[in-house]
Design an enzyme around this catalytic site. Structure first.
Site, short mmCIF file in Angstrom:
data_model
loop_
_atom_site.label_atom_id
_atom_site.label_comp_id
_atom_site.label_asym_id
_atom_site.label_seq_id
_atom_site.Cartn_x
_atom_site.Cartn_y
_atom_site.Cartn_z
N HIS A 187 41.27 26.62 21.07
CA HIS A 187 40.51 27.89 21.22
C HIS A 187 39.54 28.06 20.06
O HIS A 187 38.36 28.26 20.25
CB HIS A 187 41.27 29.01 21.40
CG HIS A 187 40.48 30.12 22.31
ND1 HIS A 187 41.19 30.98 22.86
CD2 HIS A 187 38.97 30.43 22.37
CE1 HIS A 187 40.38 32.05 23.62
NE2 HIS A 187 39.22 31.71 22.98
N TYR B 257 44.22 35.57 25.86
CA TYR B 257 43.68 36.69 26.89
C TYR B 257 44.74 37.49 27.71
O TYR B 257 44.39 38.41 28.06
CB TYR B 257 42.73 35.74 28.11
CG TYR B 257 41.70 35.14 27.83
CD1 TYR B 257 41.15 35.25 26.43
CD2 TYR B 257 41.15 34.50 28.76
CE1 TYR B 257 39.89 34.59 26.19
CE2 TYR B 257 39.76 33.74 28.33
CZ TYR B 257 39.24 33.65 27.09
OH TYR B 257 38.01 33.10 26.97
#
Length: 267
Positions: free
Chosen positions: A97, A39
Site C-alpha cells: 500500500h 480500509y
C-alpha cells in the site's frame, strides 16, 4: 494476466455502506473490486461479494498490505487474514500500500515476501502503490519488472504525475490511477464540463475516459446507484485528440494524498 481497466474503489466506505456499494456495482456489471487492509472493510466487501452470487472466477479482487504488516514475518500471515475476511482462497492482486516509512522494512524484504505469497497461491499477481521512481527501481532490482503488475498512484487531471508515468512505462510497469476525480474537485472544471457537454456525457465520464485513454486502470468509488451506472459508461466514451490535449493542460501538480510520516519524497 492483465489488470482490468475499470474497477470499483472502496476507500472510506465501511459496513452497510460498502456492502450496498459493492452489491449494486456487481449487479450493474462491475467485476473488479479494490480494497485494502487499512480500509477496515475487507470483511464487509467479502460479505457483499458472497451475497452477490457472482462467481469468484468472474471477479478480480485487489487488496493492499498495510505498513505494519510489511516484514517477512507478518506479510503472508496478514494476507491470509485478508483472504479469510474476503471469504476467498486467493486474491487476484496484492499491492504494497505504501513503502515502509524511513525504510524500516527494506523494499527487498517485502517484495520477496510478496513473491513468496504469490508462489504459495495466495495472490495471482503482485504490485506496488505510492512508489516513486527510486522505489520502483528497488522493487525491479528485487523481483524484476515482469513480476510487478502495477503501481497504483494518485493521478488526476490536476496531478498527471508524468515523470513517474513515463519512467514506469519505459520499464514495463502498468499504472493504476486512484483519486482520479481529485476528490470531486475536477468535476467542477469548466473545460471538462465543456468536453462533457460536447459528448453528451458527464464530467466524471470524461475524466475516467481520459485516464483509460492514456492506458491507466481506474477504480472510482460511489455509494449512489446512478453514479455507479454512469461511471461504467466512461468505458465507451470516445474522447478525441483535442479533448485529450485540453485535459493535458490542466496539470498543476496538485497532490491531495500525502500523509505526513507516510508519504515518500515525491518525484
Amino acid at each position: 494476466m492483465t489488470i482490468p481497466a475499470f474497477g470499483l474503489g472502496t476507500f472510506r466506505l465501511k459496513d452497510d455502506v460498502v456492502i450496498a456499494s459493492v452489491k449494486t456495482a456487481l449487479e450493474l456489471g462491475y467485476r473488479a473490486v479494490d480494497t485494502a487492509q487499512i480500509y477496515d472493510n475487507e470483511a464487509a466487501v467479502g460479505q457483499a461479494i458472497e451475497e452477490s452470487g457472482v462467481k469468484r472466477s468472474e471477479l478480480f479482487i485487489t487488496t493492499k498490505i498495510w505498513i505494519e504488516n510489511l516484514s517477512k514475518e507478518q506479510l503472508i500471515q496478514s494476507l491470509k487474514e485478508s483472504l479469510r475476511k474476503l471469504r476467498t482462497d486467493y486474491v487476484d492482486l496484492t499491492l504494497i500500500h505504501w513503502p515502509s516509512p524511513n525504510d524500516a522494512v527494506p523494499v527487498k524484504e517485502f517484495m520477496q515476501a510478496l513473491v513468496e505469497a504469490k508462489n504459495e497461491g495466495l495472490t495471482r499477481q503482485i504490485g506496488i502503490s505510492n512508489f516513486t521512481i527510486d522505489l520502483m527501481q528497488k522493487a525491479i532490482d528485487t523481483v524484476g519488472a515482469e513480476n510487478i503488475a502495477t503501481n497504483q498512484i494518485e493521478l488526476s487531471p490536476y496531478l498527471q504525475n508524468r515523470q513517474v508515468v513515463k519512467w514506469a512505462k519505459e520499464h514495463g510497469i502498468h499504472i493504476t490511477s486512484y483519486m482520479t476525480l481529485a476528490y470531486g474537485k475536477a468535476l467542477k472544471n469548466e473545460e471538462i464540463g465543456r468536453i462533457a457537454l460536447k459528448h453528451n456525457g458527464t464530467p466524471a465520464q470524461v475524466i475516467l475516459a481520459w485516464a483509460m485513454n492514456l492506458g491507466y486502470a481506474v477504480i472510482p468509488s460511489s455509494t449512489q446507484r446512478e453514479n455507479l451506472q454512469s461511471n461504467l459508461q466512461a468505458q465507451t466514451l470516445a474522447l478525441d485528440p483535442e479533448d485529450m490535449a485540453i485535459i493535458a493542460t490542466l496539470d498543476c501538480n496538485e497532490r491531495l494524498v500525502s500523509p505526513e510520516g507516510l508519504a515518500p519524497q515525491w518525484d
